[in-house]
Every structure is written in C-alpha cells, then in structure tokens.
Write an enzyme that holds these catalytic residues in place. Structure first.
Site, mmCIF file in Angstrom:
data_model
loop_
_atom_site.group_PDB
_atom_site.id
_atom_site.type_symbol
_atom_site.label_atom_id
_atom_site.label_comp_id
_atom_site.label_asym_id
_atom_site.label_seq_id
_atom_site.Cartn_x
_atom_site.Cartn_y
_atom_site.Cartn_z
ATOM 1 N N ASN A 175 110.022 72.174 79.672
ATOM 2 C CA ASN A 175 110.280 70.758 79.409
ATOM 3 C C ASN A 175 109.131 70.194 78.549
ATOM 4 O OD1 ASN A 175 110.092 67.896 79.740
ATOM 5 N ND2 ASN A 175 111.444 68.014 81.505
ATOM 6 N N ASP A 193 107.364 71.381 89.741
ATOM 7 C CA ASP A 193 108.750 71.039 90.030
ATOM 8 C C ASP A 193 108.744 69.596 90.481
ATOM 9 O OD1 ASP A 193 111.470 72.248 90.014
ATOM 10 O OD2 ASP A 193 111.499 71.328 92.004
ATOM 11 N N SER A 194 109.608 68.808 89.870
ATOM 12 C CA SER A 194 109.538 67.372 90.129
ATOM 13 C C SER A 194 110.933 66.763 90.109
ATOM 14 C CB SER A 194 108.645 66.705 89.089
ATOM 15 O OG SER A 194 108.895 67.220 87.804
ATOM 16 N N ARG A 238 102.940 63.213 89.047
ATOM 17 C CA ARG A 238 102.272 64.387 88.449
ATOM 18 C C ARG A 238 100.764 64.170 88.420
ATOM 19 N NH1 ARG A 238 105.417 64.462 84.801
ATOM 20 N NH2 ARG A 238 106.766 65.962 85.848
HETATM 21 P P1 ITT Z 1 110.944 73.237 84.013
HETATM 22 O O1 ITT Z 1 111.693 73.673 85.254
HETATM 23 O O2 ITT Z 1 111.035 74.233 82.905
HETATM 24 O O3 ITT Z 1 109.543 72.811 84.320
HETATM 25 P P2 ITT Z 1 112.758 70.983 84.127
HETATM 26 O O4 ITT Z 1 112.967 69.765 83.277
HETATM 27 O O5 ITT Z 1 113.989 71.796 84.459
HETATM 28 O O6 ITT Z 1 111.666 71.918 83.410
HETATM 29 P P3 ITT Z 1 112.472 70.281 86.895
HETATM 30 O O7 ITT Z 1 113.456 71.285 87.364
HETATM 31 O O8 ITT Z 1 111.211 70.091 87.691
HETATM 32 O O9 ITT Z 1 111.995 70.592 85.416
HETATM 33 O O10 ITT Z 1 113.234 68.900 86.744
HETATM 34 C C1 ITT Z 1 112.565 67.725 86.815
HETATM 35 C C2 ITT Z 1 113.389 66.631 86.172
HETATM 36 O O11 ITT Z 1 112.994 65.392 86.789
HETATM 37 C C3 ITT Z 1 113.062 66.504 84.700
HETATM 38 O O12 ITT Z 1 113.955 67.228 83.896
HETATM 39 C C4 ITT Z 1 113.182 65.007 84.474
HETATM 40 O O13 ITT Z 1 114.511 64.660 84.232
HETATM 41 C C5 ITT Z 1 112.750 64.432 85.819
HETATM 42 N N1 ITT Z 1 111.323 64.105 85.796
HETATM 43 C C6 ITT Z 1 110.283 64.790 86.363
HETATM 44 N N2 ITT Z 1 109.116 64.193 86.105
HETATM 45 C C7 ITT Z 1 109.402 63.114 85.359
HETATM 46 C C8 ITT Z 1 108.627 62.102 84.769
HETATM 47 O O14 ITT Z 1 107.292 62.087 84.851
HETATM 48 N N3 ITT Z 1 109.266 61.157 84.090
HETATM 49 C C9 ITT Z 1 110.595 61.153 83.974
HETATM 50 N N4 ITT Z 1 111.414 62.071 84.461
HETATM 51 C C10 ITT Z 1 110.822 63.057 85.164
#
Ligand code: ITT
Length: 198
Positions: free
Chosen positions: A11, A68-69, A176
């Site tokens: 991401n 993971d967020s 984060r």
């Molecule tokens: P990776 O697994 O490759 O790290 P991902 O986008 O799939 O990328 P996640 O599975 O952790 O990651 O999904 C987290 C989602 O939550 C992310 O795609 C965003 O839509 C949202 N998210 C997480 N942190 C955020 C932030 O600081 N601001 C806005 N949206 C956030």
C-alpha cells in the site's frame, strides 16, 4: 545485526508513513517485491501483521516490518475492521460504501487500529505493538492528504480529518503513529545493543 529492513506492504500510503517513522534509524529500507503476496487469513490485526512480516522475511531472507490496520465503526459493529482493504475496489468505493451503510445514523464513533510486527529473517517475530486513534465518521469527505479512509475520519481534538492534517500531526496522533511510538524505542535498543535472541 539488522542492516536491511524490508517494509512489507504493497500500500503506497502505508509505505510513505512507515518510511517516515523509520527514517532516523541507520537501516537500509527496501520495499517488498510485488511478487510476494501474503494471504491475510488471521482473525486479528496482530495475527495478520505477524503473517505479513514473517512471510516477507522468509521470502526475502531479510528482517521485515509489516502493518495490519483498519477502521472499526461502532454503529456497524466494528465493520469494515479487518476487511477495510477488501471493502471496495478503490478508496472512493470504500468510502462511499461506508457512508451508505452508515446512512444518517447519529452514532458516528469509530476508531482506527494498527498492529505492527517485526520479523527476523527466519520468520520468527522479534517485536510487535498496537496503536489506536478514536474519531468520528463525517457525512462527506474533507481534505486531500493521506490515503484510504482519511477524508471521512475526523479527529475532534484536532478539529480536522486525517486528510486535512499536516503529515507530521497525523504521524504523531494516528493509530500507526502510536504503534510506532511503542515499537521504535525497542527497535532502537535492538539496533544498538543487538540481541541474538531477538
Ligand atoms: P498491505 O496488506 O500490503 O500492507 P493493505 O492496504 O491491504 O496493504 P491492510 O490489509 O492492513 O493493508 O488494510 C488496511 C486498510 O485500512 C487500508 O487499505 C486502508 O483502506 C485502511 N487504512 C489503514 N490505515 C489507514 C490510514 O492511516 N488512513 C486511511 N485508511 C487507512
């Protein structure tokens, strides 16, 4: 001793933020190769962060750090939660779906959650931390910064959405940011004194 650290995310928004947290360490930060894909089969943020860090570390033979967020909305029983990335195809699809599902519900409380894991090259977990940030879901997006759900996540204490905040403020108060604030002193320790059991 750690010299190279793989930032285990695909991401771009997370890459920028994770790099900013890690930039002061004397480490060579490298991005995860696109060819490595990890199935997020965990049932918690921490489990998924561990899976990502561990599998990327094993695949690259280097130390790896993963995040993971997600966003948990109270009135939607914690959705989209673990499925925040899978809630729609694009950021605007995800935001529109969330606003539609929430509708005019007056309960706008939500929180962002972030779990961070650091894995050794053999895939074992050396360090982990979690951070939260509470806020409210607006009726419509505001601001152009950040990524993901940032334009609809309003933080009352700052009077701004994540997308309106200067990056250094989001870095301090976000889920984060808080996870990294816990992890960084321990990572510093690991880098300075080293520890063969870590
Ligand atoms: P990776 O697994 O490759 O790290 P991902 O986008 O799939 O990328 P996640 O599975 O952790 O990651 O999904 C987290 C989602 O939550 C992310 O795609 C965003 O839509 C949202 N998210 C997480 N942190 C955020 C932030 O600081 N601001 C806005 N949206 C956030």
């Amino acid at each position: 001793m750690i010299k190279i650290l793989v930032v285990a995310t695909g991401n771009p928004g997370k890459v920028t933020e994770m790099q900013a947290h890690l930039v002061d360490l004397s480490l060579n930060l490298v991005l995860k190769p696109d060819t490595i894909e990890v199935d997020e089969t965990g049932t918690t943020f921490q489990e998924n962060a561990r899976l990502k860090a561990s599998q990327v570390a094993i695949a690259t033979g280097e130390w790896a750090i993963a995040d993971d967020s997600g966003l948990a909305v109270d009135a939607l029983n914690g959705a989209p939660g673990l499925y925040s990335a899978r809630y729609g195809k694009t950021n605007s699809d995800r935001i529109n779906r969330l606003l539609t599902e929430l509708g005019p519900n007056p309960n706008r409380s939500a929180k962002f959650i972030c779990a961070v894991s650091l894995a050794r090259p053999d895939g074992s977990i050396a360090l982990e931390a979690e951070g939260y940030c509470s806020g409210e879901i607006l009726q419509e997006p505001r601001g152009i910064g950040g990524f993901g759900y940032d334009p609809i996540f309003y933080v009352p204490a700052q009077g701004m959405t994540f997308a309106e905040m200067p990056t250094h403020i989001k870095r301090q108060i976000s889920h984060r940011g808080r996870a990294f604030q816990q992890l960084l002193p321990r990572l510093h320790h690991l880098l300075t004194v080293g520890n063969s059991s870590l």
